[in-house]
Design a protein around this motif. Structure first.
Motif, PDB file in Angstrom:
ATOM      1  N   SER A   1     -11.540 -10.471 -10.838  1.00 42.35           N
ATOM      2  CA  SER A   1     -11.870  -9.554 -11.935  1.00 42.35           C
ATOM      3  C   SER A   1     -12.048  -8.114 -11.455  1.00 42.35           C
ATOM      4  O   SER A   1     -12.059  -7.205 -12.273  1.00 42.35           O
ATOM      5  N   ALA A   2     -12.184  -7.893 -10.175  1.00 41.76           N
ATOM      6  CA  ALA A   2     -12.372  -6.541  -9.649  1.00 41.76           C
ATOM      7  C   ALA A   2     -11.058  -5.778  -9.718  1.00 41.76           C
ATOM      8  O   ALA A   2      -9.989  -6.305  -9.430  1.00 41.76           O
ATOM      9  N   ASP A   3     -11.152  -4.545 -10.100  1.00 43.64           N
ATOM     10  CA  ASP A   3      -9.979  -3.686 -10.159  1.00 43.64           C
ATOM     11  C   ASP A   3      -9.912  -2.929  -8.841  1.00 43.64           C
ATOM     12  O   ASP A   3     -10.584  -1.909  -8.652  1.00 43.64           O
ATOM     13  N   LEU A   4      -9.113  -3.415  -7.928  1.00 45.21           N
ATOM     14  CA  LEU A   4      -9.049  -2.844  -6.589  1.00 45.21           C
ATOM     15  C   LEU A   4      -8.073  -1.681  -6.491  1.00 45.21           C
ATOM     16  O   LEU A   4      -8.043  -0.988  -5.481  1.00 45.21           O
ATOM     17  N   SER A   5      -7.279  -1.458  -7.496  1.00 44.84           N
ATOM     18  CA  SER A   5      -6.255  -0.415  -7.401  1.00 44.84           C
ATOM     19  C   SER A   5      -6.845   0.984  -7.437  1.00 44.84           C
ATOM     20  O   SER A   5      -6.235   1.935  -6.949  1.00 44.84           O
ATOM     21  N   ASP A   6      -8.021   1.177  -8.023  1.00 46.39           N
ATOM     22  CA  ASP A   6      -8.607   2.510  -8.114  1.00 46.39           C
ATOM     23  C   ASP A   6      -9.099   3.023  -6.765  1.00 46.39           C
ATOM     24  O   ASP A   6      -8.952   4.203  -6.462  1.00 46.39           O
ATOM     25  N   GLY A   7      -9.657   2.181  -5.947  1.00 47.25           N
ATOM     26  CA  GLY A   7     -10.296   2.642  -4.725  1.00 47.25           C
ATOM     27  C   GLY A   7      -9.419   2.571  -3.496  1.00 47.25           C
ATOM     28  O   GLY A   7      -9.800   3.048  -2.442  1.00 47.25           O
ATOM     29  N   ILE A   8      -8.233   2.032  -3.591  1.00 51.17           N
ATOM     30  CA  ILE A   8      -7.388   1.859  -2.412  1.00 51.17           C
ATOM     31  C   ILE A   8      -6.105   2.647  -2.612  1.00 51.17           C
ATOM     32  O   ILE A   8      -5.372   2.448  -3.576  1.00 51.17           O
ATOM     33  N   ALA A   9      -5.846   3.540  -1.683  1.00 46.57           N
ATOM     34  CA  ALA A   9      -4.613   4.312  -1.751  1.00 46.57           C
ATOM     35  C   ALA A   9      -3.456   3.461  -1.231  1.00 46.57           C
ATOM     36  O   ALA A   9      -3.645   2.617  -0.354  1.00 46.57           O
ATOM     37  N   PRO A  10      -2.264   3.655  -1.759  1.00 46.18           N
ATOM     38  CA  PRO A  10      -1.119   2.895  -1.252  1.00 46.18           C
ATOM     39  C   PRO A  10      -0.840   3.244   0.206  1.00 46.18           C
ATOM     40  O   PRO A  10      -1.029   4.378   0.641  1.00 46.18           O
ATOM     41  N   PHE A  11      -0.404   2.290   0.947  1.00 47.29           N
ATOM     42  CA  PHE A  11      -0.145   2.467   2.373  1.00 47.29           C
ATOM     43  C   PHE A  11       1.297   2.922   2.570  1.00 47.29           C
ATOM     44  O   PHE A  11       2.236   2.298   2.091  1.00 47.29           O
ATOM     45  N   ASP A  12       1.440   4.025   3.279  1.00 48.29           N
ATOM     46  CA  ASP A  12       2.761   4.542   3.606  1.00 48.29           C
ATOM     47  C   ASP A  12       2.883   4.527   5.127  1.00 48.29           C
ATOM     48  O   ASP A  12       2.184   5.290   5.818  1.00 48.29           O
ATOM     49  N   PRO A  13       3.750   3.693   5.684  1.00 45.61           N
ATOM     50  CA  PRO A  13       3.827   3.583   7.149  1.00 45.61           C
ATOM     51  C   PRO A  13       4.294   4.864   7.833  1.00 45.61           C
ATOM     52  O   PRO A  13       4.013   5.082   9.003  1.00 45.61           O
ATOM     53  N   MET A  14       4.993   5.748   7.131  1.00 44.02           N
ATOM     54  CA  MET A  14       5.466   6.976   7.769  1.00 44.02           C
ATOM     55  C   MET A  14       4.357   8.027   7.879  1.00 44.02           C
ATOM     56  O   MET A  14       4.282   8.764   8.853  1.00 44.02           O
ATOM     57  N   THR A  15       3.506   8.104   6.875  1.00 41.64           N
ATOM     58  CA  THR A  15       2.446   9.119   6.924  1.00 41.64           C
ATOM     59  C   THR A  15       1.151   8.588   7.517  1.00 41.64           C
ATOM     60  O   THR A  15       0.347   9.345   8.026  1.00 41.64           O
ATOM     61  N   ASN A  16       0.956   7.283   7.475  1.00 42.45           N
ATOM     62  CA  ASN A  16      -0.284   6.701   7.985  1.00 42.45           C
ATOM     63  C   ASN A  16      -0.037   6.003   9.316  1.00 42.45           C
ATOM     64  O   ASN A  16      -0.305   4.826   9.484  1.00 42.45           O
ATOM     65  N   ARG A  17       0.460   6.786  10.269  1.00 46.12           N
ATOM     66  CA  ARG A  17       0.728   6.208  11.586  1.00 46.12           C
ATOM     67  C   ARG A  17      -0.570   6.096  12.383  1.00 46.12           C
ATOM     68  O   ARG A  17      -1.424   6.976  12.316  1.00 46.12           O
TER      69      ARG A  17
END
Length: 80
Positions: free
Chosen positions: A60-76
């Motif tokens: 029931s928790a909405d986890l999409s608000d608090g977690i940014a999408p992971f981008d492997p190129m920018t989040n090295r």
């Protein structure tokens, strides 16, 4: 009664008494094990209920608000 029959009776009663003592011990052991199984069964049922509540909270928790999408190129990682 003769001495032979008294000796025979005594030799038969000793193993019977030993068996009675062993049976009493085993009865007590079975009762203790039964109590332990009942206790563990109740504990398992309680843990299952807790797990169901946790799963419901996670679903029931909405986890999409608090977690940014992971981008492997920018989040090295720093070692790259």
């Amino acid at each position: 009664m003769t001495k032979q029959s008294i000796d025979d009776q005594a030799s038969f009663s000793a193993p019977i008494e030993d068996l009675q003592v062993r049976i009493a011990f085993l009865d007590d052991l079975v009762e203790q094990l039964n109590e332990q199984v009942v206790h563990q069964s109740l504990e398992i049922a309680d843990l299952k209920k807790q797990m169901q509540l946790l799963y419901q909270q996670v679903e029931s928790a909405d986890l999409s608000d608090g977690i940014a999408p992971f981008d492997p190129m920018t989040n090295r990682p720093p070692h790259y």
